[in-house]
Design a protein around this motif. Structure first.
Motif, PDB file in Angstrom:
ATOM      1  N   SER A  82     -10.483  -7.057  -5.729  1.00 25.01           N
ATOM      2  CA  SER A  82     -10.293  -7.435  -4.498  1.00 25.01           C
ATOM      3  C   SER A  82      -9.860  -8.607  -4.287  1.00 25.01           C
ATOM      4  O   SER A  82     -10.129  -9.737  -4.514  1.00 25.01           O
ATOM      5  N   HIS A  99      -5.452  -0.555  -2.945  1.00 23.53           N
ATOM      6  CA  HIS A  99      -6.258   0.648  -3.087  1.00 23.53           C
ATOM      7  C   HIS A  99      -5.478   1.718  -3.205  1.00 23.53           C
ATOM      8  O   HIS A  99      -4.845   2.010  -2.529  1.00 23.53           O
ATOM      9  N   SER A 113      -8.412  -3.875  -3.226  1.00 22.39           N
ATOM     10  CA  SER A 113      -7.922  -4.290  -1.949  1.00 22.39           C
ATOM     11  C   SER A 113      -6.932  -5.468  -2.200  1.00 22.39           C
ATOM     12  O   SER A 113      -7.080  -6.084  -2.989  1.00 22.39           O
ATOM     13  N   CYS A 132      -2.563  -0.856   1.498  1.00 19.72           N
ATOM     14  CA  CYS A 132      -2.960  -2.316   2.203  1.00 19.72           C
ATOM     15  C   CYS A 132      -1.642  -2.402   3.447  1.00 19.72           C
ATOM     16  O   CYS A 132      -0.963  -1.775   3.671  1.00 19.72           O
TER      17      CYS A 132
END
Length: 214
Positions: A82, A99, A113, A132
């Motif tokens: 992330s 992702h 992410s 995204c």
């Protein structure tokens, strides 16, 4: 620096939160394992290893800076991280961010992410951004260039004559990209050489699109 070296000689960062530190991942004889359950906040990571010596699994990077001192090639494990508010410097080739749910069934592949990240000081080539909102990202400027929504606009991109073999090698492939692909970034000098054209000829076509960042 907060780390642990296991009995195999791996340098492991896991199960902790690290803030305001600089991590030097530069020992070519070491295998660096980041995660799981690792959060890094406002840290600087100096990377000078190949993809074989770097493992990222279930890590949250918040406001971190990545200084890539050795070109990082074909690295997909960013999708196990992330990334929020991070900055990238250096050369990355064939890397994937964000992702990518179809990459694998393991939970770590659902962790990825990316948002509010800055690549303006990086050189990207063949890098993909998955699942995204590209409007939250700062992409590198020319001679890098970034296709936005390459799948949704593939017909538009394919209907335009491209110089050399760029259309056949690069643009024709857009429709076969993973469905999660939201943006694709390339480095003009490298791609021009590969596709028998010049950066100037590529730029003349790129300038016609408002959905290509350059």
């Amino acid at each position: 620096m907060s780390w642990a070296r296991d009995w195999l000689g791996n340098v492991v960062f896991a199960d902790r939160e690290i803030e305001n530190e600089q991590l030097e991942l530069t020992d070519k004889k070491a295998n660096y394992i980041l995660g799981p359950n690792l959060t890094l906040k406002n840290c600087t990571l100096v990377l000078k290893v190949s993809w074989r010596n770097l493992s990222i699994r279930g890590v949250r990077f918040i406001d971190c800076t990545f200084e890539v001192k050795q070109e990082l090639k074909n690295y997909q494990q960013w999708i196990c991280a992330s990334l929020k508010g991070c900055r990238f410097k250096g050369r990355l080739w064939g890397c994937d961010f964000g992702h990518w749910p179809d990459y694998g069934s393991d939970p770590e592949y659902q962790f990825g992410s990316i948002e509010d990240c800055d690549f303006s000081e990086a050189r990207l080539d063949g890098c993909r951004f998955h699942g995204c909102d590209p409007s939250t990202l700062r992409f590198p400027k020319w001679p890098c260039f970034t296709f936005l929504d390459p799948i949704g606009r593939s017909r538009e991109f394919n209907s335009t004559p491209w110089p050399g073999r760029f259309g056949r090698i690069i643009v024709d492939d857009f429709r076969d990209q993973p469905p999660s692909t939201k943006a694709l970034t390339y480095f003009a000098p490298t791609e021009a050489k590969r596709c028998d054209t010049t950066p100037e000829e590529l730029k003349a076509v790129i300038e016609k699109f408002d959905c290509i960042v350059y």
